[in-house]
Design an enzyme around this catalytic site. Structure first.
Site, PDB file in Angstrom:
ATOM      1  N   GLU A   1      32.212  36.195  37.592  1.00  0.00           N
ATOM      2  CA  GLU A   1      30.948  35.645  38.149  1.00  0.00           C
ATOM      3  C   GLU A   1      31.198  34.382  38.966  1.00  0.00           C
ATOM      4  O   GLU A   1      30.369  33.461  38.949  1.00  0.00           O
ATOM      5  CB  GLU A   1      29.942  35.339  37.038  1.00  0.00           C
TER       6      GLU A   1
HETATM    7  C1  FAD Z   1      37.195  41.818  33.256  1.00  0.00           C
HETATM    8  C2  FAD Z   1      36.631  41.584  34.621  1.00  0.00           C
HETATM    9  C3  FAD Z   1      35.340  42.011  34.909  1.00  0.00           C
HETATM   10  C4  FAD Z   1      34.817  41.822  36.191  1.00  0.00           C
HETATM   11  N1  FAD Z   1      33.571  42.320  36.493  1.00  0.00           N
HETATM   12  C5  FAD Z   1      33.162  42.332  37.786  1.00  0.00           C
HETATM   13  C6  FAD Z   1      31.989  43.047  38.181  1.00  0.00           C
HETATM   14  O1  FAD Z   1      31.276  43.641  37.363  1.00  0.00           O
HETATM   15  N2  FAD Z   1      31.668  43.091  39.497  1.00  0.00           N
HETATM   16  C7  FAD Z   1      32.427  42.478  40.445  1.00  0.00           C
HETATM   17  O2  FAD Z   1      32.089  42.573  41.610  1.00  0.00           O
HETATM   18  N3  FAD Z   1      33.534  41.781  40.101  1.00  0.00           N
HETATM   19  C8  FAD Z   1      33.924  41.696  38.804  1.00  0.00           C
HETATM   20  N4  FAD Z   1      35.062  41.019  38.454  1.00  0.00           N
HETATM   21  C9  FAD Z   1      35.789  40.280  39.462  1.00  0.00           C
HETATM   22  C10 FAD Z   1      35.679  38.769  39.258  1.00  0.00           C
HETATM   23  O3  FAD Z   1      34.374  38.343  39.529  1.00  0.00           O
HETATM   24  C11 FAD Z   1      36.744  38.110  40.159  1.00  0.00           C
HETATM   25  O4  FAD Z   1      37.998  38.393  39.560  1.00  0.00           O
HETATM   26  C12 FAD Z   1      36.545  36.631  40.323  1.00  0.00           C
HETATM   27  O5  FAD Z   1      35.342  36.361  41.014  1.00  0.00           O
HETATM   28  C13 FAD Z   1      37.704  35.979  41.096  1.00  0.00           C
HETATM   29  O6  FAD Z   1      38.130  36.739  42.175  1.00  0.00           O
HETATM   30  P1  FAD Z   1      39.671  37.120  42.305  1.00  0.00           P
HETATM   31  O7  FAD Z   1      40.127  37.654  41.011  1.00  0.00           O
HETATM   32  O8  FAD Z   1      39.872  37.959  43.504  1.00  0.00           O
HETATM   33  O9  FAD Z   1      40.408  35.729  42.520  1.00  0.00           O
HETATM   34  P2  FAD Z   1      40.637  34.977  43.914  1.00  0.00           P
HETATM   35  O10 FAD Z   1      39.392  34.926  44.702  1.00  0.00           O
HETATM   36  O11 FAD Z   1      41.838  35.564  44.556  1.00  0.00           O
HETATM   37  O12 FAD Z   1      40.959  33.514  43.418  1.00  0.00           O
HETATM   38  C14 FAD Z   1      42.240  33.150  42.863  1.00  0.00           C
HETATM   39  C15 FAD Z   1      42.186  31.671  42.473  1.00  0.00           C
HETATM   40  O13 FAD Z   1      41.946  30.885  43.663  1.00  0.00           O
HETATM   41  C16 FAD Z   1      40.807  30.064  43.498  1.00  0.00           C
HETATM   42  N5  FAD Z   1      40.080  30.004  44.769  1.00  0.00           N
HETATM   43  C17 FAD Z   1      39.692  31.028  45.541  1.00  0.00           C
HETATM   44  N6  FAD Z   1      39.051  30.584  46.632  1.00  0.00           N
HETATM   45  C18 FAD Z   1      39.038  29.246  46.556  1.00  0.00           C
HETATM   46  C19 FAD Z   1      38.509  28.201  47.369  1.00  0.00           C
HETATM   47  N7  FAD Z   1      37.833  28.469  48.469  1.00  0.00           N
HETATM   48  N8  FAD Z   1      38.684  26.936  46.955  1.00  0.00           N
HETATM   49  C20 FAD Z   1      39.333  26.645  45.813  1.00  0.00           C
HETATM   50  N9  FAD Z   1      39.847  27.579  44.997  1.00  0.00           N
HETATM   51  C21 FAD Z   1      39.708  28.868  45.364  1.00  0.00           C
HETATM   52  C22 FAD Z   1      39.972  30.724  42.420  1.00  0.00           C
HETATM   53  O14 FAD Z   1      39.181  29.785  41.714  1.00  0.00           O
HETATM   54  C23 FAD Z   1      41.065  31.341  41.516  1.00  0.00           C
HETATM   55  O15 FAD Z   1      41.501  30.398  40.591  1.00  0.00           O
HETATM   56  C24 FAD Z   1      35.591  41.161  37.177  1.00  0.00           C
HETATM   57  C25 FAD Z   1      36.883  40.727  36.857  1.00  0.00           C
HETATM   58  C26 FAD Z   1      37.406  40.955  35.622  1.00  0.00           C
HETATM   59  C27 FAD Z   1      38.829  40.527  35.340  1.00  0.00           C
END
Ligand code: FAD
Length: 593
Positions: A435
């Site tokens: 989220e």
């Molecule tokens: C168990 C699980 C359930 C989930 N359920 C859903 C769901 O129902 N629907 C859905 O759509 N998604 C879902 N997700 C996805 C989840 O919301 C994302 O994993 C999360 O929002 C982060 O995206 P990412 O993993 O691609 O990380 P990334 O966006 O690649 O981020 C990696 C790191 O970089 C940091 N970061 C990224 N951009 C910036 C910035 N601009 N400035 C500073 N720091 C930054 C982040 O904080 C993080 O620490 C789920 C994930 C999991 C693991």
């Protein structure tokens, strides 16, 4: 064994003493008495304690199974979901015209907390459905509402939220899923979404996906994203199944925790969908769902922390190790040791305070629902806007700490699986991530929320604190607690002024302060909640049979003495960071490798 009894006495305090809901319009409008809410909460607590809690460990051990596109939930989940939906819990805050019970928003929050305490994985099936209902109710056409809402509200169908794609996580502007318009007003959706919670499962008859996608020639980035409703099975207008849609679950993830909740890869291949909200305004419609979901994740943090606290309390009364100097016992229960008590007080003071702040945000939804004029509505919306990133982040970061403290109180018995403490730590770990990660919540606070309407939403909260302090000026009993609160409150005001003075174009420096600022704000907001708790309790200690109000005052003093002062650390970070992180080059990071 995880130990849990719903904190119904605490809920009563929040409804009666903190929100003062007795005879409030929120209840009278619905012909409800406070007592009715308490009876409903007691019923919910029975379902959670008797049905969901025993399944928590089973779900963790078995996990979900994937079989050729189908997902099978762990043993007992289907039956538990039947009990949950048939007893009307899914629709408790949904309007009656869509088949719901139209109870206040806060009732859903209490329910979500009890469900998360007893079985966080289970709670994800109905949890996102509730947020999908909100998005459809606020932005969908009347036709879509009539077809979908009653079946979602009854729990016959569940909902999902589809944002994430392999190349698109935090940065939703990178989304590639396409939506091609059809002549009949529908769209054909094509693309792959990953990490979709409960994207496929065997608990409900249909799964309704809310999917972000881009139409042909839409503007680049976030401005070209629209939101679509895509059912797994396309229904007839009466809800009976018409035909399967081109939506397939490709696989489910193996993961650290919440094992009984399937995290799905979803393939859409010319799947039929209908737009929710306006073209290219998908983020606006999705934000309704996301904001509700963010508060829901904060509640998951509170729920897990409550079970962690109660389990640790139980164990520390049972486990005999070491003894007090004058004790005649061979060994005393570990709760006699100050360090154990300090940890228990730490857990409880944080969790009770955050819960109060959460319920204050929930109450703002109920105030908006009363529609008492633009000024009141705006002020309630501002409060929700401010508190959402704070609650999501702080409640989940603290859930990490609190579940770890609980594990520590169990010693080695916490590290092994038997007592369920390590499950709580593993389940909690997702909450600061999904989220919108907690880092992103902090950017939302210091970026968008800080500047919105020229700082109005922050000023409004500060005004509320000032008003409380002003009206408490002559109340001698509370002065001692206000004196404890004030230095941290000054830290917050100093840091707001410090950040205001940074050039708005210097986003790198502003962003460097984001997490410190959010934590500082949260500590003070929870501290303010404790002041309000204490004020509501001070005059009620005479007839305090269960020591409830006395313990509230003592715990508040603990928070205002031992916890809130961490604002000093965050203020120091904010004042001393400058360009420190940005000066340290990538080459510097690699210099010792
Ligand atoms: C168990 C699980 C359930 C989930 N359920 C859903 C769901 O129902 N629907 C859905 O759509 N998604 C879902 N997700 C996805 C989840 O919301 C994302 O994993 C999360 O929002 C982060 O995206 P990412 O993993 O691609 O990380 P990334 O966006 O690649 O981020 C990696 C790191 O970089 C940091 N970061 C990224 N951009 C910036 C910035 N601009 N400035 C500073 N720091 C930054 C982040 O904080 C993080 O620490 C789920 C994930 C999991 C693991």
């Amino acid at each position: 064994m995880q130990v849990y009894k719903a904190p119904l006495r605490e809920y009563k305090f929040l409804l009666e003493d903190f929100l003062n809901l007795k005879d409030d319009k929120i209840l009278t409008k619905r012909n409800l008495e406070l007592e009715d809410l308490l009876i409903i909460l007691e019923e919910a607590s029975k379902m959670c304690e008797e049905t969901l809690l025993p399944l928590n460990v089973i779900g963790d051990a078995e996990g979900c199974k994937f079989d050729n596109g189908k997902v099978i939930a762990p043993r007992g989940f289907k039956e538990a979901y039947k009990i949950f939906s048939e007893n009307g819990w899914q629709g408790i805050k949904v309007k009656e015209k869509y088949g719901g019970q139209d109870l206040p928003y806060i009732m859903n929050m209490f329910l979500d907390e009890m469900v998360s305490s007893t079985n966080m994985s289970f709670g994800l099936y109905p949890g996102l459905t509730a947020n999908a209902i909100d998005a459809i109710e606020k932005s969908g056409t009347e036709e879509l509402k009539q077809i979908y809402l009653p079946h979602l509200a009854s729990g016959k169908w569940t909902g999902t939220m589809n944002l994430t794609e392999p190349q698109c996580g935090t940065d939703l502007g990178l989304s590639k899923t396409m939506a091609k318009p059809n002549d009949d007003g529908s769209y054909n959706i094509t693309g792959t979404k990953i990490f979709i919670t409960c994207g496929e499962h065997d608990l409900s008859e249909n799964v309704i996906h809310l999917v972000l996608a881009r139409t042909p020639n839409a503007p680049e980035g976030i401005k070209g994203i629209s939101l679509f409703l895509v059912p797994k099975i396309i229904p007839n207008n009466d809800g009976s199944p018409n035909k399967d849609n081109n939506v397939k679950c490709g696989s489910i993830e193996k993961k650290m925790g919440i094992k009984a909740s399937p995290t799905c890869v979803m393939h859409y291949e010319n799947a039929k969908g209908w737009i929710i909200g306006d073209l290219n305004k998908g983020m606006k419609a999705m934000f309704i769902m996301m904001n509700g979901a963010r508060l829901f994740v904060g509640i998951q943090g509170i729920g897990l922390s409550e079970t962690a606290y109660q389990s640790a309390l139980y164990y520390s009364k049972e486990r005999l190790q070491g003894k007090l100097p004058n004790s005649k016992n061979i060994a005393d229960p570990i709760i006699v040791h100050p360090e154990i008590r300090k940890n228990l007080m730490f857990m409880k003071s944080i969790n009770d305070g955050i819960r109060g702040l959460m319920i204050k945000a929930g109450n703002a939804f109920d105030v908006i629902d009363l529609d008492q004029g633009k000024e009141i509505n705006n002020s309630a919306e501002n409060l929700i806007g401010l508190l959402t990133p704070i609650l999501k982040s702080f409640a989940t970061d603290k859930a990490m700490e609190i579940t770890n403290h609980a594990l520590q109180i169990y010693g080695g018995h916490g590290y092994i699986t038997d007592h369920g403490m390590e499950q709580l730590v593993r389940d909690a770990r997702i909450t600061p991530i999904y989220e919108g990660t907690n880092g992103i919540q902090a950017l939302d606070l210091i970026g968008r929320k800080f500047n919105i309407y020229n700082g109005l939403i922050i000023n409004q909260f500060i005004d509320e604190i000032n008003k409380f302090l002003e009206t408490s000026k002559d109340d001698k009993k509370i002065q001692k607690f206000i004196n404890l609160f004030n230095p941290s409150y000054d830290d917050l005001k100093d840091c707001i002024n410090f950040i205001k003075k940074i050039e708005t174009s210097n986003t790198l420096e502003i962003n460097s302060h984001a997490v410190d600022f959010l934590n500082l704000f949260a500590l003070v907001a929870v501290g303010f909640t404790w002041l309000q708790f204490i004020k509501s309790s001070l005059d009620k200690t005479n007839d305090d049979k269960d020591n409830f109000y006395i313990s509230k005052i003592q715990l508040g003093e603990f928070y205002l003495t031992k916890v809130i002062f961490e604002t000093k650390k965050f203020k120091n970070n904010i004042y001393s960071t400058g360009n420190l992180y940005n000066k340290f080059s990538v080459q510097n990071f690699e210099s010792s490798i």
